[in-house]
Design a protein around this motif. Structure first.
Motif, PDB file in Angstrom:
ATOM      1  N   MET A  35       0.828  -1.201   0.000  1.00  0.00           N
ATOM      2  CA  MET A  35       0.000   0.000   0.000  1.00  0.00           C
ATOM      3  C   MET A  35       0.860   1.248   0.000  1.00  0.00           C
ATOM      4  SD  MET A  35      -3.242  -0.370   2.476  1.00  0.00           S
ATOM      5  CE  MET A  35      -3.352  -1.996   3.153  1.00  0.00           C
ATOM      6  N   VAL A  36       0.341   2.292  -0.637  1.00  0.00           N
ATOM      7  CA  VAL A  36       0.989   3.600  -0.593  1.00  0.00           C
ATOM      8  C   VAL A  36       0.572   4.275   0.699  1.00  0.00           C
ATOM      9  CG1 VAL A  36       1.131   5.866  -1.686  1.00  0.00           C
ATOM     10  CG2 VAL A  36       1.008   3.813  -3.101  1.00  0.00           C
ATOM     11  N   GLU A  37       1.515   4.666   1.522  1.00  0.00           N
ATOM     12  CA  GLU A  37       1.226   5.408   2.749  1.00  0.00           C
ATOM     13  C   GLU A  37       1.179   6.887   2.390  1.00  0.00           C
ATOM     14  OE1 GLU A  37       0.589   4.260   5.791  1.00  0.00           O
ATOM     15  OE2 GLU A  37       0.965   2.163   5.311  1.00  0.00           O
ATOM     16  N   VAL A  38       0.071   7.545   2.682  1.00  0.00           N
ATOM     17  CA  VAL A  38      -0.126   8.948   2.332  1.00  0.00           C
ATOM     18  C   VAL A  38       0.297   9.817   3.507  1.00  0.00           C
ATOM     19  CG1 VAL A  38      -1.823  10.651   1.580  1.00  0.00           C
ATOM     20  CG2 VAL A  38      -2.014   8.289   0.816  1.00  0.00           C
ATOM     21  N   ARG A  39       1.001  10.891   3.209  1.00  0.00           N
ATOM     22  CA  ARG A  39       1.488  11.791   4.266  1.00  0.00           C
ATOM     23  C   ARG A  39       0.365  12.595   4.911  1.00  0.00           C
ATOM     24  NH1 ARG A  39       6.042  13.723   0.336  1.00  0.00           N
ATOM     25  NH2 ARG A  39       7.489  12.007   0.584  1.00  0.00           N
ATOM     26  N   GLN A  40      -0.693  12.854   4.182  1.00  0.00           N
ATOM     27  CA  GLN A  40      -1.783  13.712   4.644  1.00  0.00           C
ATOM     28  C   GLN A  40      -2.819  12.884   5.405  1.00  0.00           C
ATOM     29  OE1 GLN A  40      -4.138  15.272   1.382  1.00  0.00           O
ATOM     30  NE2 GLN A  40      -4.228  17.253   2.368  1.00  0.00           N
ATOM     31  N   ARG A  41      -3.394  13.445   6.464  1.00  0.00           N
ATOM     32  CA  ARG A  41      -4.475  12.765   7.180  1.00  0.00           C
ATOM     33  C   ARG A  41      -5.740  12.777   6.338  1.00  0.00           C
ATOM     34  NH1 ARG A  41      -3.813  14.604  13.369  1.00  0.00           N
ATOM     35  NH2 ARG A  41      -2.339  12.964  13.897  1.00  0.00           N
ATOM     36  N   PHE A  42      -6.587  11.784   6.556  1.00  0.00           N
ATOM     37  CA  PHE A  42      -7.841  11.648   5.821  1.00  0.00           C
ATOM     38  C   PHE A  42      -8.720  12.883   5.990  1.00  0.00           C
ATOM     39  CE2 PHE A  42     -12.221   9.930   5.477  1.00  0.00           C
ATOM     40  CZ  PHE A  42     -12.173   9.563   4.141  1.00  0.00           C
ATOM     41  N   GLU A  43      -8.863  13.349   7.230  1.00  0.00           N
ATOM     42  CA  GLU A  43      -9.712  14.522   7.492  1.00  0.00           C
ATOM     43  C   GLU A  43      -9.169  15.757   6.771  1.00  0.00           C
ATOM     44  OE1 GLU A  43     -10.077  11.699  10.937  1.00  0.00           O
ATOM     45  OE2 GLU A  43      -8.418  12.505   9.789  1.00  0.00           O
ATOM     46  N   ASP A  44      -7.849  15.911   6.743  1.00  0.00           N
ATOM     47  CA  ASP A  44      -7.247  17.050   6.049  1.00  0.00           C
ATOM     48  C   ASP A  44      -7.495  16.974   4.549  1.00  0.00           C
ATOM     49  OD1 ASP A  44      -6.323  17.927   8.514  1.00  0.00           O
ATOM     50  OD2 ASP A  44      -4.345  17.000   8.248  1.00  0.00           O
ATOM     51  N   ALA A  45      -7.504  15.765   4.007  1.00  0.00           N
ATOM     52  CA  ALA A  45      -7.752  15.590   2.577  1.00  0.00           C
ATOM     53  C   ALA A  45      -9.153  16.064   2.201  1.00  0.00           C
ATOM     54  CB  ALA A  45      -7.574  14.126   2.185  1.00  0.00           C
ATOM     55  N   PHE A  74     -21.599  15.732  -4.120  1.00  0.00           N
ATOM     56  CA  PHE A  74     -20.284  15.932  -4.712  1.00  0.00           C
ATOM     57  C   PHE A  74     -19.689  14.568  -5.019  1.00  0.00           C
ATOM     58  CE2 PHE A  74     -20.873  19.784  -2.367  1.00  0.00           C
ATOM     59  CZ  PHE A  74     -20.127  20.750  -3.006  1.00  0.00           C
ATOM     60  N   GLY A  75     -19.197  14.393  -6.214  1.00  0.00           N
ATOM     61  CA  GLY A  75     -18.384  13.218  -6.512  1.00  0.00           C
ATOM     62  C   GLY A  75     -16.981  13.542  -6.020  1.00  0.00           C
ATOM     63  N   VAL A  76     -16.430  12.734  -5.146  1.00  0.00           N
ATOM     64  CA  VAL A  76     -15.131  13.029  -4.545  1.00  0.00           C
ATOM     65  C   VAL A  76     -14.145  11.922  -4.904  1.00  0.00           C
ATOM     66  CG1 VAL A  76     -13.906  13.350  -2.360  1.00  0.00           C
ATOM     67  CG2 VAL A  76     -16.219  14.254  -2.635  1.00  0.00           C
ATOM     68  N   ARG A  77     -12.957  12.335  -5.328  1.00  0.00           N
ATOM     69  CA  ARG A  77     -11.865  11.394  -5.574  1.00  0.00           C
ATOM     70  C   ARG A  77     -10.738  11.728  -4.613  1.00  0.00           C
ATOM     71  NH1 ARG A  77     -10.438  10.660 -11.755  1.00  0.00           N
ATOM     72  NH2 ARG A  77      -9.023   9.210 -10.767  1.00  0.00           N
ATOM     73  N   LEU A  78     -10.085  10.715  -4.125  1.00  0.00           N
ATOM     74  CA  LEU A  78      -8.954  10.916  -3.228  1.00  0.00           C
ATOM     75  C   LEU A  78      -7.667  10.732  -4.015  1.00  0.00           C
ATOM     76  CD1 LEU A  78     -10.376   9.019  -0.185  1.00  0.00           C
ATOM     77  CD2 LEU A  78     -10.002  11.470  -0.355  1.00  0.00           C
ATOM     78  N   ASN A  79      -6.730  11.635  -3.765  1.00  0.00           N
ATOM     79  CA  ASN A  79      -5.464  11.641  -4.477  1.00  0.00           C
ATOM     80  C   ASN A  79      -4.349  11.803  -3.451  1.00  0.00           C
ATOM     81  OD1 ASN A  79      -3.215  13.396  -5.745  1.00  0.00           O
ATOM     82  ND2 ASN A  79      -4.270  12.523  -7.516  1.00  0.00           N
ATOM     83  N   ALA A  80      -3.284  11.061  -3.595  1.00  0.00           N
ATOM     84  CA  ALA A  80      -2.212  11.071  -2.600  1.00  0.00           C
ATOM     85  C   ALA A  80      -1.587  12.445  -2.439  1.00  0.00           C
ATOM     86  CB  ALA A  80      -1.140  10.051  -2.967  1.00  0.00           C
ATOM     87  N   GLU A  81      -1.488  13.204  -3.495  1.00  0.00           N
ATOM     88  CA  GLU A  81      -0.847  14.519  -3.408  1.00  0.00           C
ATOM     89  C   GLU A  81      -1.851  15.633  -3.156  1.00  0.00           C
ATOM     90  OE1 GLU A  81       1.528  17.338  -6.472  1.00  0.00           O
ATOM     91  OE2 GLU A  81       2.261  15.294  -6.259  1.00  0.00           O
ATOM     92  N   ALA A  82      -2.964  15.620  -3.873  1.00  0.00           N
ATOM     93  CA  ALA A  82      -3.920  16.721  -3.794  1.00  0.00           C
ATOM     94  C   ALA A  82      -4.942  16.543  -2.689  1.00  0.00           C
ATOM     95  CB  ALA A  82      -4.642  16.879  -5.140  1.00  0.00           C
ATOM     96  N   GLY A  83      -5.049  15.371  -2.107  1.00  0.00           N
ATOM     97  CA  GLY A  83      -6.079  15.120  -1.103  1.00  0.00           C
ATOM     98  C   GLY A  83      -7.383  14.751  -1.792  1.00  0.00           C
ATOM     99  N   ALA A  84      -8.488  15.280  -1.323  1.00  0.00           N
ATOM    100  CA  ALA A  84      -9.789  15.012  -1.929  1.00  0.00           C
ATOM    101  C   ALA A  84     -10.085  16.086  -2.953  1.00  0.00           C
ATOM    102  CB  ALA A  84     -10.880  14.989  -0.858  1.00  0.00           C
ATOM    103  N   VAL A  85     -10.534  15.663  -4.114  1.00  0.00           N
ATOM    104  CA  VAL A  85     -10.884  16.603  -5.181  1.00  0.00           C
ATOM    105  C   VAL A  85     -12.281  16.264  -5.681  1.00  0.00           C
ATOM    106  CG1 VAL A  85      -8.503  17.026  -5.899  1.00  0.00           C
ATOM    107  CG2 VAL A  85      -9.753  15.161  -6.941  1.00  0.00           C
ATOM    108  N   ILE A  86     -12.962  17.257  -6.219  1.00  0.00           N
ATOM    109  CA  ILE A  86     -14.277  17.010  -6.797  1.00  0.00           C
ATOM    110  C   ILE A  86     -14.062  16.264  -8.104  1.00  0.00           C
ATOM    111  CG2 ILE A  86     -16.362  18.067  -7.730  1.00  0.00           C
ATOM    112  CD1 ILE A  86     -15.877  20.362  -5.724  1.00  0.00           C
ATOM    113  N   ALA A  87     -14.633  15.083  -8.189  1.00  0.00           N
ATOM    114  CA  ALA A  87     -14.403  14.203  -9.330  1.00  0.00           C
ATOM    115  C   ALA A  87     -15.147  14.689 -10.555  1.00  0.00           C
ATOM    116  CB  ALA A  87     -14.854  12.785  -8.978  1.00  0.00           C
ATOM    117  N   LYS A  88     -14.606  14.356 -11.689  1.00  0.00           N
ATOM    118  CA  LYS A  88     -15.285  14.716 -12.928  1.00  0.00           C
ATOM    119  C   LYS A  88     -16.187  13.573 -13.357  1.00  0.00           C
ATOM    120  CE  LYS A  88     -11.619  13.218 -16.053  1.00  0.00           C
ATOM    121  NZ  LYS A  88     -10.796  13.618 -17.162  1.00  0.00           N
ATOM    122  N   THR A  89     -17.226  13.929 -14.089  1.00  0.00           N
ATOM    123  CA  THR A  89     -18.061  12.898 -14.679  1.00  0.00           C
ATOM    124  C   THR A  89     -17.406  12.536 -16.003  1.00  0.00           C
ATOM    125  OG1 THR A  89     -19.518  14.650 -15.483  1.00  0.00           O
ATOM    126  CG2 THR A  89     -20.202  13.464 -13.513  1.00  0.00           C
TER     127      THR A  89
END
Length: 111
Positions: A35-45, A74-89
């Motif tokens: 697994m990739v360990e993400v530096r950012q906390r989930f809540e912060d993302a 909101f469609g939300v995608r999680l990204n290791a660098e950007a955190g949570a982003v609004i996903a595109k359709t």
């Protein structure tokens, strides 16, 4: 190809998310157990998505439309660098807004 990403939570727990390795911004902090360990906390993302929801809600609660209810999706995608982003359709960001008025308040507005 998909990969597992693990976010730490504020209470010391973990949230595991499946992401595509094709996504831009996959920054490998470290790899443990496949697994990739993400530096950012989930809540912060999720903070940026929360701020977007607050701003969008303010637009629909500004007193002009006066809905009895506002529902936002909101469609939300999680990204290791950007955190949570609004996903595109397909090509745009994904936000669904539903406004509701009950019949009693609609009648009062028309009189």
């Amino acid at each position: 190809m998909n990969e597992l990403m693990r976010f730490e939570t504020a209470d010391g727990g973990h949230v595991v998310v499946e992401v595509s390795t094709q996504d831009p911004g996959i920054q490998r902090a470290s790899r443990a157990g496949g697994m990739v360990e993400v530096r950012q906390r989930f809540e912060d993302a999720l903070t940026d998505v929360r701020d977007a929801a607050i701003s969008a809600l303010a637009v629909f609660r500004d007193g002009r439309l006066k809905p009895d209810s506002v529902e936002m999706e909101f469609g939300v995608r999680l990204n290791a660098e950007a955190g949570a982003v609004i996903a595109k359709t397909s090509a745009e960001g994904h936000i669904v807004v539903k406004l509701g008025w009950n019949s009693e308040s609609a009648e009062n507005e028309s009189h």
